[in-house]
Design an enzyme around this catalytic site. Structure first.
Site, PDB file in Angstrom:
ATOM      1  CB  CYS A  34      11.459  -7.602 -30.970  1.00  0.00           C
ATOM      2  SG  CYS A  34      13.029  -8.399 -31.195  1.00  0.00           S
ATOM      3  N   GLY A  92       2.344  -5.805   0.529  1.00  0.00           N
ATOM      4  CA  GLY A  92       3.303  -6.503  -0.323  1.00  0.00           C
ATOM      5  C   GLY A  92       4.440  -5.562  -0.680  1.00  0.00           C
ATOM      6  CE1 TYR A 123       2.285  -7.168  -6.741  1.00  0.00           C
ATOM      7  CE2 TYR A 123       3.083  -5.092  -5.865  1.00  0.00           C
ATOM      8  CZ  TYR A 123       2.218  -6.163  -5.805  1.00  0.00           C
ATOM      9  OH  TYR A 123       1.302  -6.229  -4.783  1.00  0.00           O
TER      10      TYR A 123
HETATM   11  N1  LLP Z   1      -4.319  -7.470  -1.059  1.00  0.00           N
HETATM   12  C1  LLP Z   1      -5.000  -7.546  -2.214  1.00  0.00           C
HETATM   13  C2  LLP Z   1      -6.375  -8.037  -2.210  1.00  0.00           C
HETATM   14  C3  LLP Z   1      -4.389  -7.146  -3.402  1.00  0.00           C
HETATM   15  O1  LLP Z   1      -5.063  -7.210  -4.548  1.00  0.00           O
HETATM   16  C4  LLP Z   1      -3.052  -6.668  -3.386  1.00  0.00           C
HETATM   17  C5  LLP Z   1      -2.374  -6.267  -4.621  1.00  0.00           C
HETATM   18  C6  LLP Z   1      -2.386  -6.621  -2.149  1.00  0.00           C
HETATM   19  C7  LLP Z   1      -3.051  -7.020  -1.000  1.00  0.00           C
HETATM   20  C8  LLP Z   1      -0.970  -6.138  -2.020  1.00  0.00           C
HETATM   21  O2  LLP Z   1      -0.902  -4.789  -2.363  1.00  0.00           O
HETATM   22  P1  LLP Z   1       0.451  -3.928  -2.102  1.00  0.00           P
HETATM   23  O3  LLP Z   1       0.628  -3.799  -0.609  1.00  0.00           O
HETATM   24  O4  LLP Z   1       1.566  -4.655  -2.733  1.00  0.00           O
HETATM   25  O5  LLP Z   1       0.158  -2.632  -2.762  1.00  0.00           O
HETATM   26  N2  LLP Z   1       1.626  -5.370 -10.303  1.00  0.00           N
HETATM   27  C9  LLP Z   1       1.234  -4.075  -9.792  1.00  0.00           C
HETATM   28  C10 LLP Z   1       0.574  -4.167  -8.446  1.00  0.00           C
HETATM   29  C11 LLP Z   1      -0.625  -5.082  -8.427  1.00  0.00           C
HETATM   30  C12 LLP Z   1      -1.257  -5.165  -7.081  1.00  0.00           C
HETATM   31  C13 LLP Z   1      -2.277  -6.232  -7.039  1.00  0.00           C
HETATM   32  N3  LLP Z   1      -2.886  -6.415  -5.773  1.00  0.00           N
HETATM   33  C14 LLP Z   1       2.452  -3.181  -9.748  1.00  0.00           C
HETATM   34  O6  LLP Z   1       3.537  -3.613 -10.169  1.00  0.00           O
HETATM   35  O7  LLP Z   1       2.362  -2.020  -9.348  1.00  0.00           O
END
Ligand code: LLP
Length: 415
Positions: free
Chosen positions: A341, A273, A370
């Site tokens: 706030c 992602g 995100y």
């Molecule tokens: N697959 C699964 C099962 C996941 O839980 C996630 C992310 C991804 C793929 C994608 O991961 P990436 O390639 O984006 O690292 N809000 C947080 C990140 C939460 C990630 C949740 N799961 C942030 O802003 O850092």
């Protein structure tokens, strides 16, 4: 972090060939701006790194579910990793073939499962024995192809990342332990309406340590070894991006090569992602006020934690740059904050900025992942518009308009 798409041309910040100032003048602030060219380039880098494999990239829509972005990534060859029926709905609207969707999540509802089954979603990443039974039972009642199940393995490996985005340690709510998976695999005949066809793991996000992934993959392969019919390994997402110039980011080619000896005989699914969209997006804000107090310089912007919560929630660092670079290169440590706030409403701590004045815009970098998806209406703020600079790098479109007060009130009654 600046890159080939988010860059200065003659001292003015551009998204590809488009001056961000031009977008700001027409759309106002705050606004998210995405380079589709950069997102497609990032997808291509991962596709190229895994070119020697039978690999399928499922872009993780949770990072940024903008429909235009999804459509272009799907046209670029990506499938979609969805974590809710809402994300499946978006993926289908964006033109994803149902067979190219993986449905993940620790708490899928019966309605969501029924919807996904009716749509013949390709893969179900299962995290719970009861969920497995539920899918089997719903699949026996609805008209669908036998769903492919990938059991999500919790390898009890601690990833070196922020604790809120580590998912593969024993105490996490995610996945199934090795003994539960071994038991389920031995009981395929108890679940006659589903096919155990893969294993899934995702040990965390923003993973710098590729060795932890290698260990987890190796343990997952041990679990499926007795079942030669299980030929698919989904290694999740987690490829990191550099938020600061000195952030170590493993080379994707080297990462793919590390796993090659293990995975060469398998079909490999990935769920990136962040690595696709983080550095393709910026949040543009305007300076409302500058306040010097208690030895600090606060730049108060019209963007806040409501639009970008990562600094408040994870103490995440995002670089922040002025839209127009001043000729003078003196920079001052500045606290960039929003109007909400909350003391936590900080977008950047000790950011080196020129002497800012009200009306001077800024860009918060690496905000594509995100960002908008985690935005809220806290303080009755309107979620910002999203602009895409098209893959030609020249033209741009508003892909989602700014919310209005009516949007916020539409679902509510005064009783
Ligand atoms: N697959 C699964 C099962 C996941 O839980 C996630 C992310 C991804 C793929 C994608 O991961 P990436 O390639 O984006 O690292 N809000 C947080 C990140 C939460 C990630 C949740 N799961 C942030 O802003 O850092």
């Amino acid at each position: 972090m600046l890159n080939d798409s988010i860059h200065y041309i003659n001292g003015s910040l551009h998204c590809d060939a488009v001056p961000v100032q031009e977008i700001l003048a027409q759309v106002g602030s705050p606004v998210y701006v995405y380079s589709l060219k950069r997102a497609l380039h990032n997808l291509k880098r991962i596709q190229t790194a895994f070119a020697g494999y039978d690999a399928h990239i499922h872009y993780s829509a949770k990072a940024n579910a903008n429909l235009t972005l999804l459509r272009h990534l799907v046209q670029g060859g990506a499938g979609i990793d969805a974590v809710s029926a809402g994300e499946i709905h978006r993926a289908l609207l964006a033109g994803t073939a149902p067979s190219n969707i993986v449905f993940a999540g620790v708490g899928k509802t019966p309605d969501e499962l029924a919807y996904a089954l009716e749509k013949n979603v390709g893969w179900f990443n299962v995290e719970n024995v009861a969920e497995c039974g539920l899918i089997d039972s719903i699949a026996s009642q609805v008209d669908c192809l036998p769903p492919h199940i990938a059991l999500r393995f919790n390898p009890d490996i601690s990833a070196s990342t922020h604790p809120y985005i580590a998912t593969g340690h024993g105490g996490a709510k995610f996945g199934l332990t090795a003994d539960v998976i071994a038991d389920l695999l031995a009981r395929q005949s108890d679940f006659p309406n589903v096919v155990f066809a893969g294993i899934h793991l995702h040990i965390g996000s923003q993973l710098h340590d590729t060795d932890a992934t290698r260990q987890a993959v190796s343990a997952a392969l041990d679990l499926i070894k007795p079942y030669p019919n299980i030929r698919t390994v989904n290694i999740g997402g987690g490829l990191p991006v550099a938020y600061k110039a000195d952030d170590p980011v493993p080379d994707f080619d080297a990462f793919a090569q590390t796993l090659a000896p293990l995975l060469k005989d398998y079909t490999v699914l990935l769920e990136p992602g962040r690595s696709i969209i983080a550095d393709a997006g910026i949040l543009v804000a305007n300076t409302l006020y500058v306040k010097k107090q208690a030895g600090q310089t606060f730049v108060i912007t019209d963007a806040s934690m409501s639009e970008l919560i990562r600094p408040a929630l994870y103490q995440a660092h995002h670089e922040i740059v002025p839209l127009i670079e001043p000729a003078d290169d003196t920079r001052y440590a500045t606290q960039v904050v929003g109007p909400v706030c909350e003391t936590a409403d900080v977008l950047g701590r000790n950011i080196l900025l020129p002497d800012m004045s009200p009306g001077e815009p800024l860009a918060i970098l690496n905000a594509g992942a995100y960002g908008m998806v985690m935005a809220s209406n806290y303080n009755q703020r309107l979620r910002p518009p999203e602009v895409a600079v098209m893959p030609d790098g020249q033209t741009w479109q508003i892909t989602r308009r700014r919310e209005t007060w009516d949007d916020l009130l539409r679902m509510e009654a005064i009783l």
